[in-house]
Design a protein around this motif. Sequence first.
Motif, PDB file in Angstrom:
ATOM      1  N   ASP A 129       0.814  -1.213   0.000  1.00 58.31           N
ATOM      2  CA  ASP A 129       0.000   0.000   0.000  1.00 58.31           C
ATOM      3  C   ASP A 129       0.850   1.266   0.000  1.00 58.31           C
ATOM      4  OD1 ASP A 129      -2.264  -1.655   0.179  1.00 58.31           O
ATOM      5  OD2 ASP A 129      -2.125  -1.682   2.361  1.00 58.31           O
ATOM      6  N   ASP A 130       1.931   1.270  -0.780  1.00 57.19           N
ATOM      7  CA  ASP A 130       2.764   2.464  -0.957  1.00 57.19           C
ATOM      8  C   ASP A 130       3.292   3.011   0.362  1.00 57.19           C
ATOM      9  OD1 ASP A 130       2.385   2.370  -3.699  1.00 57.19           O
ATOM     10  OD2 ASP A 130       0.605   3.632  -3.628  1.00 57.19           O
ATOM     11  N   ARG A 131       3.759   2.137   1.212  1.00 56.01           N
ATOM     12  CA  ARG A 131       4.325   2.553   2.491  1.00 56.01           C
ATOM     13  C   ARG A 131       5.716   1.959   2.651  1.00 56.01           C
ATOM     14  NH1 ARG A 131       0.721   0.437   6.940  1.00 56.01           N
ATOM     15  NH2 ARG A 131       0.738  -1.370   5.544  1.00 56.01           N
TER      16      ARG A 131
ATOM     17  N   VAL B  40       2.916   8.220   8.366  1.00 56.00           N
ATOM     18  CA  VAL B  40       1.511   7.815   8.412  1.00 56.00           C
ATOM     19  C   VAL B  40       1.242   6.844   9.562  1.00 56.00           C
ATOM     20  CG1 VAL B  40       1.159   8.190   5.953  1.00 56.00           C
ATOM     21  CG2 VAL B  40       1.943   5.956   6.747  1.00 56.00           C
ATOM     22  N   GLY B  41       2.268   6.511  10.336  1.00 60.22           N
ATOM     23  CA  GLY B  41       2.076   5.623  11.469  1.00 60.22           C
ATOM     24  C   GLY B  41       3.408   5.255  12.091  1.00 60.22           C
ATOM     25  N   ASP B  42       3.357   4.515  13.167  1.00 60.01           N
ATOM     26  CA  ASP B  42       4.582   4.017  13.787  1.00 60.01           C
ATOM     27  C   ASP B  42       4.283   2.687  14.468  1.00 60.01           C
ATOM     28  OD1 ASP B  42       4.132   4.528  16.869  1.00 60.01           O
ATOM     29  OD2 ASP B  42       3.492   6.353  15.854  1.00 60.01           O
TER      30      ASP B  42
ATOM     31  N   ALA C 163       9.165   3.982  12.173  1.00 57.01           N
ATOM     32  CA  ALA C 163       8.283   4.912  11.482  1.00 57.01           C
ATOM     33  C   ALA C 163       7.729   4.272  10.212  1.00 57.01           C
ATOM     34  CB  ALA C 163       9.026   6.195  11.138  1.00 57.01           C
ATOM     35  N   VAL C 164       6.446   4.488   9.968  1.00 55.26           N
ATOM     36  CA  VAL C 164       5.807   4.084   8.711  1.00 55.26           C
ATOM     37  C   VAL C 164       5.577   5.350   7.897  1.00 55.26           C
ATOM     38  CG1 VAL C 164       3.848   2.915   7.644  1.00 55.26           C
ATOM     39  CG2 VAL C 164       4.696   2.142   9.876  1.00 55.26           C
TER      40      VAL C 164
END
Length: 253
Positions: free
Chosen positions: A217-219, A240-242, A231-232
Motif C-alpha cells: 500500500d505504498d508505504r 503515516v504511522g509508527d 516509522a511508517v
Amino acid sequence: MRRFRECIIPILVVVAVPCLADCAHLILGLDDDVGMLLYPRQVEEGPDGDLYVFDAGDGCIKVYSPEGEFRRRLAGEGEGPGLFQRVDGATFGFTPDGRLYFTEFIRGHRWITVMDLDGERIDVVSPDLAAGFGVEAAAPLSGGDFLVQVVFSSTSRAHQDYYLYDSPEALVRLDAEGAIQSELKRTACTKLISFSPNGGTTNLPYTPSFAWCVLADDRVLWSDGLSPSLAVIDHAGMVVGDIETALPEPEEV
C-alpha cells in the motif's frame, strides 16, 4: 519469492529449502564445476523458480536450477553498463514484471542496471543528482520506479584538534528516467573521525543506522536506530504511522 540468508562460504553454498518438511539441502557449485562459488554474498529465488547467487569472488551473478544444477552466468566485472565495476557492496533483486536489477556501492557505477533473466541489458536508471554519490540499495516499485538509498560524499568539519566527517544519506523515489519524484528521508550522521581534513579516517562505533524496507500500500518502514519505534512513511516521506517495539531507548556513548 523466497529470500535466503546470506551465505559466505568458500567453494560451496549450502542452501536450506524452506518448503521441504525434512529440511533438505542443496549444494551449489562443486569444486570441479564451471559454476563453482568463490565468495557468495546474496541468494534469491527468481521469478522463474531458479536460484540466483551473487558471487563477489567472480564478480557475477550465477544461476542454478531448483535442484542445484548450474545454468549460466549474468553480468560480470567491467566498466560499462550491464557489468559490475565494484563488486563489494553490490546487491540485486527482481522487478514486479520479472526482470533482474542490480546496484553498486559508492565508487562503483552510479546507476541501477536492469536486464532480462538471460542477461540481456534492458535499461540503466541513473539518479539525476549533481553531487558525488553512490547507490547503497534499491527496491523496485510498480511502473518502473525505484526507491533508492543514496550515500553522498562525506564532508569534514573541525572539532577541537581533530576532524569529524558527516555522511549524508537519503532515501528517494526515482522514476524510470532517473528523475527524483520525492525525498522520503535524509540524514547526515557523523560516522568518521580523523586528524586530517582530507582523509585518513577511522570509523566511529555505534553510529545511527539507515534501515528501511518496502511495505504494501505504498508505504515504507524506516528507522535510524535512535528510537525504539519504527516509522511508517508513504512515498512522499510523510509519516503515516509508527510501530512500537520492546527495544530499550538508545543511550549516548
